[in-house]
Design an enzyme around this catalytic site. Structure first.
Site, PDB file in Angstrom:
ATOM      1  CG  ASP A  49      -1.753   1.235   1.357  1.00 49.01           C
ATOM      2  OD1 ASP A  49      -2.596   1.472   0.484  1.00 49.01           O
ATOM      3  OD2 ASP A  49      -1.555   1.982   2.331  1.00 49.01           O
ATOM      4  CD  GLU A 121      -3.457  -2.230  -0.987  1.00 52.97           C
ATOM      5  OE1 GLU A 121      -4.013  -1.125  -1.133  1.00 52.97           O
ATOM      6  OE2 GLU A 121      -3.560  -2.897   0.064  1.00 52.97           O
TER       7      GLU A 121
END
Length: 227
Positions: A49, A121
């Site tokens: 992320d 992610e």
């Protein structure tokens, strides 16, 4: 570590061959499959992320050198939000390679937006750990494609826009209430009602709760603004 045919095929779709394929395996392992000696992808998701965020921030600054922070922030949010990550994951068929526990698999986990977004992610983090930031950056820019140049001038999602509209008028944030749920456990359908403290409401139905909330917010925003 020997590569399976599945891993090789996914590497080809991603455009990155791993020196440490165990990183990719970990990125694909959902917490429902974790066990002693088998790590899941949650820690990689956390790292990925942040890597994605830096890549997108750099890309947006380079794409529009005159944009203000107020213009860049909603574009950034649109590019890194879970729905966008899940869309990218679907394009490379990441769901087919996920390692899921039986209950998660039976409930349609390979199609769930949250699981796909998290795994995307985690894959970004796996590439970062395998080959460094430039390799992760290349992966993100390649998979996100022209999303950076196509992102709307004002890309605020509907929930954010509705909240800002309410707060500008001294109201508390909107509430989102699940009013109905139907369909089988593996493919539920949610009906969500968005509510303002002033009494206005709007409903939406979708196969994911988060999507239903966004659609209800969009409908309510259009209702109160006449849009």
């Amino acid at each position: 570590m020997k590569r399976s045919a599945e891993i090789i095929a996914l590497e080809e779709r991603l455009g990155h061959r791993f020196d440490r394929p165990e990183l990719l395996r970990r990125a694909l392992t959902h917490s429902s499959m974790s066990a002693p000696g088998r790590e899941d992808n949650q820690r990689l998701e956390f790292l990925g992320d942040r890597v994605l965020g830096l890549v997108m921030a750099e890309a947006l600054l380079a794409d529009d050198r005159n944009a203000s922070e107020g213009q860049l922030a909603p574009r950034y949010n649109a590019l890194v939000r879970k729905e966008t990550c899940a869309d990218v994951a679907r394009e490379v068929d990441l769901g087919a390679a996920l390692k899921l526990g039986r209950s998660e698999m039976m409930s349609g986990g390979r199609r769930k937006m949250a699981l796909l977004g998290d795994a995307m992610e985690a894959v970004i983090a796996a590439v970062y750990l395998d080959a460094g930031f430039e390799a992760a950056k290349d992966l993100v820019r390649r998979l996100w494609g022209d999303r950076v140049t196509r992102v709307d001038e004002d890309a605020r999602d509907a929930k954010t826009s509705l909240q800002e509209w309410a707060q500008a008028r001294g109201m508390p944030p909107p509430a989102y209430v699940e009013t109905a749920r139907s369909g089988p456990d593996h493919a539920p359908v949610f009906t969500i009602e968005a509510r303002l403290s002033s009494g206005e409401t709007a409903q939406a139905t979708a196969g994911a709760k988060r999507k239903a909330e966004q659609e209800a917010a969009a409908a309510l925003l259009a209702k109160v603004t006449g849009g």
